[in-house]
Design a protein around this motif. Structure first.
Motif, PDB file in Angstrom:
ATOM      1  N   ASN A 298     -34.704  40.895 -34.765  1.00 23.97           N
ATOM      2  CA  ASN A 298     -33.658  40.063 -34.159  1.00 23.97           C
ATOM      3  C   ASN A 298     -34.985  39.141 -33.191  1.00 23.97           C
ATOM      4  O   ASN A 298     -36.103  39.416 -33.168  1.00 23.97           O
ATOM      5  N   SER A 299     -34.586  37.902 -32.478  1.00 30.19           N
ATOM      6  CA  SER A 299     -35.499  37.169 -31.859  1.00 30.19           C
ATOM      7  C   SER A 299     -35.029  37.123 -30.473  1.00 30.19           C
ATOM      8  O   SER A 299     -35.147  36.145 -29.686  1.00 30.19           O
ATOM      9  N   TRP A 300     -34.684  38.209 -30.078  1.00 31.42           N
ATOM     10  CA  TRP A 300     -34.258  38.445 -28.426  1.00 31.42           C
ATOM     11  C   TRP A 300     -35.074  39.192 -27.708  1.00 31.42           C
ATOM     12  O   TRP A 300     -34.678  39.946 -26.714  1.00 31.42           O
ATOM     13  N   ASN A 301     -36.313  39.354 -27.933  1.00 27.46           N
ATOM     14  CA  ASN A 301     -37.507  40.136 -27.483  1.00 27.46           C
ATOM     15  C   ASN A 301     -37.408  41.681 -27.857  1.00 27.46           C
ATOM     16  O   ASN A 301     -36.312  41.913 -28.421  1.00 27.46           O
ATOM     17  N   TYR A 302     -38.309  42.412 -27.377  1.00 27.23           N
ATOM     18  CA  TYR A 302     -38.422  43.905 -28.044  1.00 27.23           C
ATOM     19  C   TYR A 302     -37.441  44.627 -27.207  1.00 27.23           C
ATOM     20  O   TYR A 302     -37.324  45.837 -27.582  1.00 27.23           O
ATOM     21  N   ASP A 303     -37.028  44.505 -26.061  1.00 27.63           N
ATOM     22  CA  ASP A 303     -36.144  45.399 -25.069  1.00 27.63           C
ATOM     23  C   ASP A 303     -34.566  45.131 -25.508  1.00 27.63           C
ATOM     24  O   ASP A 303     -33.909  45.666 -24.808  1.00 27.63           O
ATOM     25  N   TRP A 304     -34.557  44.328 -26.617  1.00 25.62           N
ATOM     26  CA  TRP A 304     -32.926  44.260 -26.736  1.00 25.62           C
ATOM     27  C   TRP A 304     -32.882  45.113 -28.179  1.00 25.62           C
ATOM     28  O   TRP A 304     -33.395  45.499 -29.019  1.00 25.62           O
ATOM     29  N   GLY A 305     -31.642  45.814 -27.765  1.00 29.42           N
ATOM     30  CA  GLY A 305     -31.150  46.875 -29.376  1.00 29.42           C
ATOM     31  C   GLY A 305     -32.173  47.846 -29.364  1.00 29.42           C
ATOM     32  O   GLY A 305     -32.467  48.734 -28.490  1.00 29.42           O
ATOM     33  N   GLU A 306     -32.592  48.152 -30.724  1.00 29.38           N
ATOM     34  CA  GLU A 306     -33.237  49.217 -30.995  1.00 29.38           C
ATOM     35  C   GLU A 306     -34.682  48.622 -30.954  1.00 29.38           C
ATOM     36  O   GLU A 306     -35.562  48.490 -31.883  1.00 29.38           O
ATOM     37  N   GLU A 307     -35.363  48.459 -29.709  1.00 29.02           N
ATOM     38  CA  GLU A 307     -36.792  47.841 -29.685  1.00 29.02           C
ATOM     39  C   GLU A 307     -36.881  46.561 -30.400  1.00 29.02           C
ATOM     40  O   GLU A 307     -37.975  46.117 -30.858  1.00 29.02           O
ATOM     41  N   GLY A 308     -36.013  45.910 -30.205  1.00 29.41           N
ATOM     42  CA  GLY A 308     -35.821  44.242 -30.865  1.00 29.41           C
ATOM     43  C   GLY A 308     -35.037  44.183 -32.249  1.00 29.41           C
ATOM     44  O   GLY A 308     -35.135  43.345 -32.649  1.00 29.41           O
ATOM     45  N   TYR A 309     -34.943  45.553 -32.888  1.00 31.90           N
ATOM     46  CA  TYR A 309     -34.282  45.323 -34.053  1.00 31.90           C
ATOM     47  C   TYR A 309     -32.791  46.017 -33.932  1.00 31.90           C
ATOM     48  O   TYR A 309     -32.273  46.525 -32.813  1.00 31.90           O
ATOM     49  N   PHE A 310     -31.872  45.566 -35.024  1.00 34.98           N
ATOM     50  CA  PHE A 310     -30.673  46.177 -34.951  1.00 34.98           C
ATOM     51  C   PHE A 310     -30.548  46.685 -36.636  1.00 34.98           C
ATOM     52  O   PHE A 310     -31.219  46.204 -37.399  1.00 34.98           O
ATOM     53  N   ARG A 311     -29.490  47.510 -36.541  1.00 35.97           N
ATOM     54  CA  ARG A 311     -29.013  47.962 -37.920  1.00 35.97           C
ATOM     55  C   ARG A 311     -27.462  47.402 -38.179  1.00 35.97           C
ATOM     56  O   ARG A 311     -26.899  47.574 -37.506  1.00 35.97           O
ATOM     57  N   ILE A 312     -27.190  47.230 -39.359  1.00 39.91           N
ATOM     58  CA  ILE A 312     -25.953  46.448 -39.690  1.00 39.91           C
ATOM     59  C   ILE A 312     -25.563  47.181 -41.179  1.00 39.91           C
ATOM     60  O   ILE A 312     -26.361  47.372 -42.136  1.00 39.91           O
ATOM     61  N   VAL A 313     -24.375  47.578 -41.210  1.00 38.96           N
ATOM     62  CA  VAL A 313     -23.943  48.122 -42.673  1.00 38.96           C
ATOM     63  C   VAL A 313     -24.369  47.120 -43.715  1.00 38.96           C
ATOM     64  O   VAL A 313     -24.059  46.062 -43.879  1.00 38.96           O
ATOM     65  N   ARG A 314     -24.825  47.943 -44.617  1.00 35.91           N
ATOM     66  CA  ARG A 314     -25.219  47.390 -46.012  1.00 35.91           C
ATOM     67  C   ARG A 314     -24.346  47.230 -47.269  1.00 35.91           C
ATOM     68  O   ARG A 314     -23.535  48.493 -47.271  1.00 35.91           O
ATOM     69  N   GLY A 315     -24.062  46.312 -47.903  1.00 35.38           N
ATOM     70  CA  GLY A 315     -23.407  46.569 -49.208  1.00 35.38           C
ATOM     71  C   GLY A 315     -22.031  45.990 -49.363  1.00 35.38           C
ATOM     72  O   GLY A 315     -21.142  46.096 -50.335  1.00 35.38           O
ATOM     73  N   ARG A 316     -21.511  45.450 -48.166  1.00 32.80           N
ATOM     74  CA  ARG A 316     -20.077  44.871 -48.062  1.00 32.80           C
ATOM     75  C   ARG A 316     -20.036  43.646 -47.406  1.00 32.80           C
ATOM     76  O   ARG A 316     -18.878  43.197 -46.994  1.00 32.80           O
TER      77      ARG A 316
END
Length: 332
Positions: A298-316
């Motif tokens: 993501n682009s909301w800095n490193y202290d958002w979510g999982e150290e700047g990342y997020f995970r989202i359901v794949r395949g649907r």
């Protein structure tokens, strides 16, 4: 029967108040999210008094009926169960692992595009070209990409890279390349944090100055380009094969109110109204508890979510996440 009735009642109300009347930044709304699913964790990211107009600045990906040509990959390419671009290309780990901050500007469309371009340029050069592509230059100079800090079209960013070129440049207050990002990092979410609150700022689109921050560098000499016509991908396996071959891609998706409270886990839409479109960068994928997911920067800095990342359901195609993936090759 009584237990079923009580369960339904609790799932649709909190202390007698229906969910659709709850404030989307309230603890009650967050608690309702966590009761209704168990694949991701919601928590307090925003003060309840934060105006929704300010939160909408965190988005900025505009919808269009136009699509780049669709690219399909050969189906004989084996897809691993998990993949991380930074691990696959360790010579580009610092580039791929960069978490950006779009600041108080709806520039996600440009920031995500420039980040993916930087990754692909580094990968194609086998780690020789590590200086990033400038999101500042793209944001300020692509007049036909949209409305700058008020939103833009991700596919146009890739067309612009091919047609006009984008100079080099890194994050705010860095000296990497020609033009660094001019808007300072700010707190997008936490009530208390080390940076100023984004709500204290109202940045306008930067002007298009075709000169480098460092007068020793020549603007035209710092231009980077896309190689060939950019394209889109619209199914999970083609997206995976594209990342395997060429590196991270830019994704756009619909942001709903529940996503604002994302903390960790594998996100799927649970409840809330549509906020707007957002552009991000897919860097890999995996499986957790038999649930396939994308790993997304993501682009909301490193202290958002999982150290700047997020995970989202794949395949649907969760929240239209897989329907409009933009990418292009780097020219080196």
């Amino acid at each position: 029967m009584l237990k079923i009735f009580v369960s339904l009642l609790l799932s649709s109300s909190v202390f007698g108040e229906t969910i659709d009347k709850l404030h989307p930044l309230s603890i009650e709304f967050i608690d309702a999210i966590n009761r209704q699913q168990n694949t991701w964790k919601a928590g307090k990211n925003f003060d309840e008094n934060t105006p929704m107009s300010e939160i909408k600045k965190l988005t900025g990906s505009l919808k269009s009926n136009f699509k780049l040509p669709i690219k399909h990959h050969k189906t004989d390419v084996e897809i691993p169960d998990s993949f991380d671009s930074a691990e696959q290309w360790p010579q580009c780990k610092d580039v791929i692992g960069t978490i950006t901050d779009q600041s108080a500007c709806g520039s996600c469309w440009a920031v995500a595009a420039a980040s993916a371009m930087s990754d692909r340029r580094c990968i194609k050069s086998n780690g020789e070209l590590k200086v990033p592509v400038s999101s500042q230059d793209l944001l300020g100079c692509c007049s036909y990409c949209g409305f700058g800090c008020k939103g833009g079209y991700p596919y146009m960013a890739w067309l612009y890279w091919k047609a006009e070129g984008i100079v080099t440049g890194g994050l705010y207050n860095t000296t990497d390349g020609c033009k660094s990002y001019s808007m300072l990092p700010c707190e997008h979410h936490t009530v208390v944090g080390p940076r100023p609150q984004c709500t204290d700022y109202d940045f306008s689109t930067p002007s298009c100055n075709k000169r480098c921050d460092n007068s020793a560098l020549v603007y035209n000499d710092e231009l980077t380009f896309g190689d060939g016509f950019p394209y889109t991908l619209n199914n999970a396996e083609d997206i995976q094969r594209e990342i395997l071959e060429n590196g991270p891609v830019e994704a756009t998706f619909n942001v709903y109110e529940d996503f604002l409270s994302y903390k960790s886990g594998v996100y799927s839409y649970t409840m809330g109204s549509l906020i707007g479109g957002h552009a991000v960068r897919i860097v890999g994928w995996g499986v957790e508890n038999d649930l396939p997911y994308w790993k997304v920067a993501n682009s909301w800095n490193y202290d958002w979510g999982e150290e700047g990342y997020f995970r989202i359901v794949r395949g649907r195609n969760e929240v239209d996440f897989e329907s409009d993936i933009n990418a292009g090759l780097a020219k080196i």
